[in-house]
Scaffold this active site. Structure first.
Site, mmCIF file in Angstrom:
data_model
loop_
_atom_site.group_PDB
_atom_site.id
_atom_site.type_symbol
_atom_site.label_atom_id
_atom_site.label_comp_id
_atom_site.label_asym_id
_atom_site.label_seq_id
_atom_site.Cartn_x
_atom_site.Cartn_y
_atom_site.Cartn_z
ATOM 1 N N ASP A 254 -10.042 -3.413 -5.391
ATOM 2 C CA ASP A 254 -9.337 -2.710 -4.266
ATOM 3 C C ASP A 254 -10.607 -2.037 -3.657
ATOM 4 O OD1 ASP A 254 -7.628 -1.065 -2.740
ATOM 5 O OD2 ASP A 254 -5.746 -1.988 -3.613
ATOM 6 N N HIS B 192 -7.579 -5.329 -1.278
ATOM 7 C CA HIS B 192 -6.415 -4.595 -0.756
ATOM 8 C C HIS B 192 -5.346 -4.753 -0.171
ATOM 9 C CE1 HIS B 192 -4.357 -0.750 -0.820
ATOM 10 N NE2 HIS B 192 -4.053 -0.839 0.355
ATOM 11 N N SER C 134 0.630 -1.182 0.262
ATOM 12 C CA SER C 134 -0.365 0.291 0.203
ATOM 13 C C SER C 134 0.546 0.735 0.235
ATOM 14 C CB SER C 134 -1.370 0.016 1.055
ATOM 15 O OG SER C 134 -2.065 0.628 0.960
#
Length: 439
Positions: A345, A380, A231
């Site tokens: 995501d 994600h 991330s």
């Protein structure tokens, strides 16, 4: 014959698939299998699935699907990844051992119960660190983290792993990398003792010092030092590879961004989401939200929790000038690049970002391998395999806002398995290419 649970291997690395067989039950009997564990943060998890014993009174989870429960279809690892988080665990989880330390072993307690009263119990132990892996804490020159070195004689290729906007130090991932032959540094940069509480104005020179410290400490094989993160850590990995190309041998970017962002949900509350996250030489690194004419968070902020926030990032991409200012110059990276993205995501459009990075490298005729592994149905939270994947929405560790990461438990489990195998293959090839260069 008494009821029994066989787990092979009973003790192994987190990413090692387990073969689970129940035996000693009556043919055709319905058998309930409960799996319980405590994860590294102390949270309690549980799955319950019911199977039908075959003509021999056995149930082979690699061959048989549950008739009801927390997952469907044939999947030998189903009881593990389908465990659900228990916000109020109750007394039934108190006997489950808690892992010792952030990279400690996780014990999954398996209990089988037949409808005619037969019972069996077994433990399944998931280790992050293989036998002989050594942990060395890092707390010097302002650096905070932990170094994990393999049990085998060195020198070893090295890797740095960086968490995302939740901060902290991901010792579990570094220990797992060390178990596969890498000198692995879990490096914190905020949200850990001795570090800032927020992702605000973090100097890139901090990471430059960490890379130098790692090289001087482990003297890596073929001078190979990869950088990996998830991330915001994925964004940072690409940024470090482009800012310090001679110090970064390869980049492994999990659900990354192709542009630099502001602090977003991880900054100081009084700053707002558009403050500077990274600095270089004391100056702010430009981010995509500065003067972005297309940005509009009002629709996201008005959503009930859990919120899916990816659309705000998609909208911001419409300001071409802002994107150009904030674009990470990935063409400067001097080594192979692996991009791992998720098509569903919920945090930000990692598939689009990864495509942008891959396209830029291709146009620049990048002389090293560029691999993009996309998982269209996943969310994600790409992780190593062997972990529960059912908690799709949860509070952000800094802001407390409940966000949904997207995907489904099954899709996320499959993406974890495939992406981890892809990472290990990529690193093996990257190290081999580096060794050939050095020969």
């Amino acid at each position: 014959m008494s009821a029994a649970i066989s787990v092979v291997p009973a003790v192994g690395l987190l990413d090692t698939p387990r073969h689970i067989v129940l035996s000693g039950f009556a043919p055709g009997e319905h058998v309930s299998l409960t799996a319980r564990s405590r994860q590294a943060d102390g949270s309690a998890w549980r799955s319950v699935n019911t199977y039908v014993a075959d003509a021999r009174g056995a149930i082979d989870l690699d061959r048989q699907a549950p008739v009801s429960g927390s997952y469907a279809g044939v999947d030998g690892q189903g009881p593990i990844w389908s465990q659900a988080w228990l916000p109020q665990p109750g007394e039934d989880s108190l006997a489950v051992p808690a892992p010792e330390g952030l990279a400690g072993a996780i014990t999954v307690v398996l209990q089988a119960q037949g409808e005619h009263g037969a019972r069996a119990t077994a433990n399944l132990v998931q280790r992050h660190a293989a036998e002989g892996v050594v942990r060395t804490p890092l707390s010097q020159d302002g650096l905070v983290g932990a170094l994990f070195t393999p049990a085998t004689p060195g020198p070893h290729p090295a890797i740095v792993f960086l968490n995302g906007s939740g901060g902290g130090v991901n010792e579990a991932r570094a220990a797992l990398f060390a178990s596969h032959g890498y000198a692995a540094l879990a490096l914190g940069y905020f949200g850990a003792p001795g570090l800032p509480d927020h992702l605000s104005g973090i100097p890139l020179e901090y990471f430059e010092r960490a890379l130098a410290w790692l090289r001087a400490t482990v003297r890596p094989a073929w001078d190979f030092v990869a950088v990996s993160g998830i991330s915001r850590g994925g964004e940072l990995s690409l940024l470090l590879g482009s800012e310090y190309p001679q110090a970064v041998s390869a980049v492994v970017a999990y659900v990354p961004s192709s542009v630099v962002h502001g602090v977003l949900n991880a900054g100081k509350p009084e700053e707002g989401r558009f403050a500077t996250a990274w600095t270089r030489g004391g100056d702010a690194v430009a981010h995509v939200w500065e003067g972005n004419a297309a940005q509009d968070w009002s629709a996201i902020d008005s959503l009930p929790e859990p919120r899916r926030q990816a659309q705000a990032f998609v909208d911001a991409q419409r300001d071409v000038a802002a994107v150009a200012r904030a674009r990470i110059p990935v063409e400067r990276i001097a080594g192979p690049v692996l991009l791992l993205s998720a098509g569903d995501d919920g945090y930000w459009p990692s598939s689009r970002y990864a495509e942008d990075v891959a396209r830029t490298l291709t146009r620049a005729q990048h002389p090293h391998a560029v691999t993009h592994l996309d998982y269209p149905e996943a969310g994600h939270a790409l992780q190593a395999p062997g972990v529960p994947t059912t908690r799709i929405a949860k509070p952000h560790p800094v802001s407390g806002i409940v966000l949904t990461g997207g995907g489904t438990p099954l899709a996320n489990h499959r993406a974890n398995q495939a992406s981890w195998a892809g990472v290990l293959d990529f690193l093996k090839d990257a190290v081999a290419a580096r060794a050939r260069q050095a020969a």
